[in-house]
Motif scaffolding. Structure first.
Motif, PDB file in Angstrom:
ATOM      1  N   MET A   1      13.095  49.378 -15.999  1.00  0.00           N
ATOM      2  CA  MET A   1      13.828  49.432 -14.727  1.00  0.00           C
ATOM      3  C   MET A   1      15.216  48.833 -14.897  1.00  0.00           C
ATOM      4  N   LYS A   2      16.210  49.470 -14.291  1.00  0.00           N
ATOM      5  CA  LYS A   2      17.543  48.880 -14.293  1.00  0.00           C
ATOM      6  C   LYS A   2      17.641  47.827 -13.200  1.00  0.00           C
ATOM      7  N   ARG A   3      18.677  47.006 -13.324  1.00  0.00           N
ATOM      8  CA  ARG A   3      18.956  46.025 -12.284  1.00  0.00           C
ATOM      9  C   ARG A   3      19.327  46.754 -10.992  1.00  0.00           C
ATOM     10  N   HIS A   4      18.834  46.299  -9.881  1.00  0.00           N
ATOM     11  CA  HIS A   4      19.222  46.924  -8.621  1.00  0.00           C
ATOM     12  C   HIS A   4      19.901  45.909  -7.719  1.00  0.00           C
ATOM     13  N   ALA A   5      20.935  46.365  -7.044  1.00  0.00           N
ATOM     14  CA  ALA A   5      21.681  45.483  -6.152  1.00  0.00           C
ATOM     15  C   ALA A   5      22.210  46.328  -5.016  1.00  0.00           C
ATOM     16  N   HIS A   6      22.926  45.657  -4.136  1.00  0.00           N
ATOM     17  CA  HIS A   6      23.460  46.322  -2.960  1.00  0.00           C
ATOM     18  C   HIS A   6      24.434  47.442  -3.364  1.00  0.00           C
ATOM     19  N   LYS A   7      24.231  48.638  -2.853  1.00  0.00           N
ATOM     20  CA  LYS A   7      25.184  49.722  -3.081  1.00  0.00           C
ATOM     21  C   LYS A   7      26.220  49.691  -1.964  1.00  0.00           C
ATOM     22  N   ALA A   8      27.452  50.020  -2.314  1.00  0.00           N
ATOM     23  CA  ALA A   8      28.501  50.217  -1.303  1.00  0.00           C
ATOM     24  C   ALA A   8      28.607  49.060  -0.322  1.00  0.00           C
ATOM     25  N   PHE A   9      28.785  47.856  -0.864  1.00  0.00           N
ATOM     26  CA  PHE A   9      28.993  46.699   0.001  1.00  0.00           C
ATOM     27  C   PHE A   9      30.469  46.614   0.366  1.00  0.00           C
ATOM     28  N   PRO A  10      30.813  46.601   1.660  1.00  0.00           N
ATOM     29  CA  PRO A  10      32.241  46.570   2.021  1.00  0.00           C
ATOM     30  C   PRO A  10      32.843  45.182   1.809  1.00  0.00           C
ATOM     31  N   LEU A  11      33.585  45.032   0.726  1.00  0.00           N
ATOM     32  CA  LEU A  11      34.202  43.745   0.411  1.00  0.00           C
ATOM     33  C   LEU A  11      35.335  43.445   1.392  1.00  0.00           C
ATOM     34  N   SER A  12      36.048  44.497   1.789  1.00  0.00           N
ATOM     35  CA  SER A  12      37.061  44.379   2.831  1.00  0.00           C
ATOM     36  C   SER A  12      37.212  45.760   3.430  1.00  0.00           C
ATOM     37  N   GLN A  13      38.136  45.901   4.351  1.00  0.00           N
ATOM     38  CA  GLN A  13      38.290  47.237   4.951  1.00  0.00           C
ATOM     39  C   GLN A  13      38.816  48.256   3.934  1.00  0.00           C
ATOM     40  N   TYR A  14      39.337  47.778   2.812  1.00  0.00           N
ATOM     41  CA  TYR A  14      39.903  48.697   1.825  1.00  0.00           C
ATOM     42  C   TYR A  14      39.052  48.834   0.564  1.00  0.00           C
TER      43      TYR A  14
ATOM     44  N   ARG B   1      27.117  48.701 -10.583  1.00  0.00           N
ATOM     45  CA  ARG B   1      27.986  49.304 -11.594  1.00  0.00           C
ATOM     46  C   ARG B   1      28.806  48.270 -12.349  1.00  0.00           C
ATOM     47  N   CYS B   2      28.868  47.042 -11.860  1.00  0.00           N
ATOM     48  CA  CYS B   2      29.768  46.043 -12.452  1.00  0.00           C
ATOM     49  C   CYS B   2      29.343  45.718 -13.878  1.00  0.00           C
ATOM     50  N   ILE B   3      30.319  45.657 -14.781  1.00  0.00           N
ATOM     51  CA  ILE B   3      30.014  45.256 -16.155  1.00  0.00           C
ATOM     52  C   ILE B   3      30.562  43.864 -16.453  1.00  0.00           C
ATOM     53  N   GLN B   4      30.884  43.104 -15.424  1.00  0.00           N
ATOM     54  CA  GLN B   4      31.296  41.698 -15.555  1.00  0.00           C
ATOM     55  C   GLN B   4      32.474  41.503 -16.511  1.00  0.00           C
ATOM     56  N   CYS B   5      33.483  42.337 -16.402  1.00  0.00           N
ATOM     57  CA  CYS B   5      34.632  42.182 -17.287  1.00  0.00           C
ATOM     58  C   CYS B   5      35.590  41.127 -16.751  1.00  0.00           C
ATOM     59  N   GLY B   6      35.519  40.856 -15.442  1.00  0.00           N
ATOM     60  CA  GLY B   6      36.372  39.808 -14.889  1.00  0.00           C
ATOM     61  C   GLY B   6      37.807  40.229 -14.623  1.00  0.00           C
ATOM     62  N   ARG B   7      38.121  41.507 -14.706  1.00  0.00           N
ATOM     63  CA  ARG B   7      39.505  41.904 -14.440  1.00  0.00           C
ATOM     64  C   ARG B   7      39.905  41.603 -13.005  1.00  0.00           C
TER      65      ARG B   7
ATOM     66  N   GLN C   1      27.856  38.192 -10.683  1.00  0.00           N
ATOM     67  CA  GLN C   1      28.470  39.211  -9.828  1.00  0.00           C
ATOM     68  C   GLN C   1      29.778  38.707  -9.237  1.00  0.00           C
ATOM     69  N   PRO C   2      30.787  39.563  -9.181  1.00  0.00           N
ATOM     70  CA  PRO C   2      32.034  39.165  -8.529  1.00  0.00           C
ATOM     71  C   PRO C   2      31.847  39.167  -7.015  1.00  0.00           C
TER      72      PRO C   2
ATOM     73  N   ALA D   1      32.811  49.897  -9.886  1.00  0.00           N
ATOM     74  CA  ALA D   1      32.244  48.807  -9.091  1.00  0.00           C
ATOM     75  C   ALA D   1      33.098  48.537  -7.868  1.00  0.00           C
ATOM     76  N   LEU D   2      34.412  48.536  -8.039  1.00  0.00           N
ATOM     77  CA  LEU D   2      35.310  48.352  -6.908  1.00  0.00           C
ATOM     78  C   LEU D   2      35.962  49.695  -6.632  1.00  0.00           C
ATOM     79  N   THR D   3      35.680  50.255  -5.479  1.00  0.00           N
ATOM     80  CA  THR D   3      36.252  51.560  -5.159  1.00  0.00           C
ATOM     81  C   THR D   3      37.007  51.486  -3.852  1.00  0.00           C
ATOM     82  N   ASN D   4      37.822  52.505  -3.665  1.00  0.00           N
ATOM     83  CA  ASN D   4      38.724  52.591  -2.535  1.00  0.00           C
ATOM     84  C   ASN D   4      37.942  53.076  -1.311  1.00  0.00           C
ATOM     85  N   ALA D   5      37.865  52.239  -0.283  1.00  0.00           N
ATOM     86  CA  ALA D   5      37.082  52.614   0.892  1.00  0.00           C
ATOM     87  C   ALA D   5      37.696  53.800   1.622  1.00  0.00           C
ATOM     88  N   LYS D   6      39.016  53.939   1.537  1.00  0.00           N
ATOM     89  CA  LYS D   6      39.683  55.041   2.248  1.00  0.00           C
ATOM     90  C   LYS D   6      39.538  56.361   1.477  1.00  0.00           C
TER      91      LYS D   6
END
Lengths: 149, 725
Positions: B143-156, B163-169, B193-194, B218-223
């Motif tokens: 089984m792969k790790r499962h976590a929250h999909k599409a969590f709104p970090l901000s309105q954007y 999907r995060c690979i913990q690169c820290g960018r 997790q970031p 991991a970080l995508t554009n909400a718009k």
């Protein structure tokens, strides 16, 4: 009636009907289309169909890989997000619009090959003639398989 | 580039090729010099290396004195390895290929294979590196790790933790570049997790950049979420016309419709970053309220009309009326639009009532720095802020008003230790890295500026009464802080930055003069930067009632915005033209604006979308937006950049310069300009500061226009000004 007429006209006719008469005994190759239809090869590629899972959910997730693979660039996909109230496909994403321009399509089947969920398949319906150019743009409603009861 | 510390060079051998590189350069950068590539995830050329992803492994050894090469027993991360003499680097060996496969296999253990629905799919570094260097199949069946999909970090920004690979960018971006330090890693190991510290919203003015630098989805554009795939999009270069910085961007569009913006590299302006105002502020291209055809008011309401009918109607009310007609415009039109506008009014209608200042700061010709003190208003560029000893940010929220200037200022502090003084009445982002924070009472700007001049020992007349204690009493800033700031400003070479919002305060104009005088006397540079995409151009091209193109005094000055609206309210102004602006929302005094629009006989509203002022209009003209027409913009640092057409105009909308040119042609038959290129040629002929600017020279980073020739600075009047404060 001269000898020439017998030789040049009557003889070939008789010879020709002779062939026909001999063939009458063998099996027929032509069929009475549209009343009769020939069974098609297993891998025949004609009209596209967007298939569904047994649960009735659409397989298509609107990923647009078919549009990317299409050498004729005849597929247009516009995706949208599933909500729990209005769920069209499993997962987050579904195709809001899915259009194929059948005039441009070359029936190469790359879309089927690219599809990660097996949603788009080319089936055997080949009767695609129509009167208006606009009618050749197949919308998602036309392409989507009806829900099986 | 990061971590280049000296100009000495060293010899390194990469894959058998010996090259000279600066000492201390990271191997991942040196390899690029040979045209080779090392796959990377966490490394970013503009940020400090961390060596988190291990994707850039290379084999390293050193040449021994006897000529043999002694290899290190294990591969090294190329992103944290500085080049040194006699280094031997191998990037293409069997072992390295195996290592890369191994690293990717580990990364993909928990990375979901939902590429078909991932917005990053198609432009994803993880996809690309897996295709080029990774294993073709997976051995992982658990089984792969499962976590929250599409969590709104901000309105954007939308976060997909799976999907995060913990690169820290993203974490490093908020710490090193934008400086808001909003993101951090929570937990350790596979569950790292970031996230924001207290799981609050990701509030940053530059949050859009983390979307672009995230090497996975991991970080995508909400718009932009699910709106298109990268291969559906076409893209063209353009510039931002929402901020005054001239940020370079890519316009992505699909089927003629604007979809999203990404940062485009211009080392002189924005490096590769964008502000959120830029990245998410261009929605008006898809507004449902876009104007598509000209409209004439009739007794029954608005009626669609042809352009020629509209022109006839406008000419009937404007032509030959002289000073009874006026125009108010917003300074976010292109240089060509603005130039044709002032030409139409000055030459065609013989009216000098032209203004581009809507929200205040109506300095007259004599009050402006150039003419009063003989000092330029804009003396700094964005790129030079990287290497200055000190900066004073005065009365502006720089991250809001000048986002790219802010990022450079912060880079200067972060990398080269610029000492920053933040003098604002309210907390701003600059405070986070400021050396001294001077929080003054609003309305005491001039007294603080004089106090600073006094504390820095600038040789200006009339400063005696502004000693730190007196300034503390007047402004509320502790005297020791003023002294400390003054000490910093004693060393020459600082940059003093403020914006036009200072001019709208009661003491702003005076503060501006004092700061400019201080900068002149102490060997600093001063800039009072504009707030709109083309404020600098509008000023230069004479979109002012009392100034002609090129900063020449108008002997017969017209009325500024406030006077025009007052006249209109009293019925003295017969016809008013509003270009791309709405006084009802942008003018400080709404009652006056309403009265003016109600009482003016004939009102032309030229805009790209239906605004409130259209309700009062006699004629509504649809105009194109910057990306729908050709043109150039002068950014706040006086950089002229081209905005070539990207999209097609909706309906019958016309470019503003064309509307003005066609009207002028009906008044004075002459050869019209065939395109903005012709207008720019005319500008460069007539406006001395624009000399040499032509469309051929605008490829690349753009052209800084010349400073006007002002003669010797004359600070004599400053003493009198100071005594009145």
């Amino acid at each position: 009636m001269s000898f020439e007429v017998l030789r040049d006209v009557a003889k070939p006719i008789i010879a020709g009907f002779g062939i026909t008469a001999r063939r009458l005994a063998s099996e027929k190759v032509t069929i009475q289309y549209p009343e009769e239809r020939r069974e098609q090869f297993v891998r025949t590629r004609w009209r596209h169909v967007l298939t569904r899972y047994d649960s009735g959910l659409e397989r298509c997730i609107g990923c647009s890989l078919c549009a990317g693979a299409c050498p004729a660039r005849c597929i247009y996909v516009q995706a949208a997000e599933n909500t729990n109230e209005d769920r069209r496909s499993p997962g987050e994403r579904y195709a809001e619009r899915y259009e194929i321009n059948m005039l441009r399509c070359i029936f190469c089947g790359y879309c089927q090959e690219a599809c990660p969920t097996g949603a788009i398949v080319l089936r055997k319906d080949f009767e695609l003639a129509n009167y208006e150019r606009e009618d050749f743009i197949y919308t998602k409603e036309m392409l989507l398989e009806p829900i099986r009861r | 580039m990061a971590a280049v510390v000296s100009t000495d060079t060293v010899k390194v051998t990469i894959n058998g090729v010996e090259i000279e590189v600066p000492k201390g350069e990271l191997i991942v950068e040196s390899v690029k010099r040979l045209g080779l590539e090392i796959p990377i995830f966490c490394y970013h050329p503009r940020m400090k290396p961390v060596g988190m992803c291990r994707m850039c492994l290379v084999e390293v050894g050193f040449k021994q004195p006897d000529g043999s090469v002694r290899m290190m027993p294990k591969p090294q991360a190329g992103c944290t390895l500085p080049a040194s003499d006699n280094m031997v680097v191998l990037t293409d060996t069997e072992a390295i290929h195996r290592d890369r496969k191994g690293v990717l296999e580990f990364l993909l253990i928990n990375h979901p294979l939902d590429c078909p629905i991932c917005d990053r799919g198609g432009e994803c570094p993880l996809q690309n590196n897996t295709l080029s260097y990774g294993p073709s199949t997976s051995r992982f069946i658990e089984m792969k790790r499962h976590a929250h999909k599409a969590f709104p970090l901000s309105q954007y920004v939308t976060l997909d933790l799976e999907r995060c690979i913990q690169c820290g960018r993203c974490v490093r971006f908020t710490e090193e570049i934008s400086g808001d330090s909003q993101l951090a890693f929570r937990f350790r190991g596979a569950s790292m997790q970031p996230a924001t510290y207290q799981l609050t919203d990701f509030e940053s003015k530059f949050s859009g950049n983390v979307i672009e630098i995230c090497p996975v989805g991991a970080l995508t554009n909400a718009k932009y979420r699910f709106r298109a795939r990268p291969w559906d999009l076409e893209t063209k270069p353009g510039i931002c016309t929402v901020t005054p910085c001239g940020t370079n961007v890519w316009f992505d569009y699909r089927a003629g419709k604007f979809i999203r913006l990404n940062g485009r590299t211009n080392e002189e302006v924005n490096e590769e970053w964008t502000a959120d105002r830029t990245k998410f502020g261009h929605d008006f291209y898809n507004s449902p309220n876009r104007l598509k055809a000209p409209n004439l008011r009739t007794e029954t309401g608005f009626k669609g009309a042809g352009w020629s009918d509209v022109y006839a109607e406008i000419l009937a009310h404007f032509e030959g009326k002289g000073s009874e007609v006026g125009v108010i415009t917003e300074a976010n039109l292109s240089n060509e639009d603005l130039f044709m506008l002032q030409k139409l009014f000055r030459k065609g209608f013989a009216s000098q009532n032209i203004d581009h200042r809507l929200s205040g700061g109506w300095q007259s010709f004599e009050e402006r720095l150039e003419n009063k003190l003989g000092l330029n208003t804009v003396q700094t560029t964005i790129a030079e802020l990287e290497n200055v000893p000190a900066s004073l940010v005065f009365a502006t929220s720089l991250a809001d008003e000048q986002p790219m200037t802010f990022l450079r200022l912060r880079k200067g502090w972060f990398q080269n230790g610029t000492k920053v003084i933040s003098a604002t009445s309210h907390p701003t982002e600059v405070d986070q890295f400021a050396h001294v924070i001077l929080r003054y009472k609003p309305g005491t700007e001039a007294r603080l500026a004089a106090g600073l001049a006094h504390a820095s020992g600038a040789a200006l007349e009339g400063l005696e009464k502004f000693n730190p204690e007196a300034t503390e009493q007047a402004t509320g800033v502790p005297a020791n802080l003023i002294r400390e700031a003054g000490e910093i400003l004693r060393e020459a070479g600082a940059r003093i930055l403020t914006t036009h919002s200072l001019l709208t305060t009661s003491e702003g104009s005076v503060a501006c003069e004092i700061l400019a005088g201080l900068a002149h006397k102490a060997g600093h540079k001063f800039s009072c930067l504009g707030l709109k995409a083309n404020t600098a151009g509008a000023k230069e091209l004479g979109l002012l009632p009392d100034t002609l193109p090129g900063g020449i005094k108008n002997s017969n000055p017209g009325k500024d915005t406030r006077q025009m609206l007052e006249d209109a309210a009293r019925g003295k102004l017969k016809a008013l033209w509003l270009v791309n602006c709405d006084p009802l929302t942008d003018f400080p005094d709404r009652d006056l604006a309403e009265k003016a629009l109600e009482n003016v006989e004939f009102l032309v509203v030229q805009h790209h979308q239906a605004i409130e002022a259209c309700e009062y209009a006699s004629v509504v003209l649809p105009m194109t937006l910057p990306a729908e027409q050709d043109g150039t913009f002068t950014s706040s640092e006086r950089r002229v950049q081209r905005m070539a057409p990207v999209l097609s105009a909706p309906g019958e909308a016309k470019a503003s310069w064309r509307i003005f040119a066609e009207l002028l042609l009906r008044i004075q038959p002459s050869t019209p300009p065939f395109g903005p290129k012709d207008v720019m040629e005319e500008i460069s002929r007539e406006v001395p500061t624009f000399a040499g600017v032509n469309y051929g020279a605008l490829d690349g980073p753009g052209v800084l226009i010349a400073q006007p020739e002002l003669g010797e600075p004359n600070l004599n009047s400053l003493g009198g000004t100071l005594s009145k404060v």
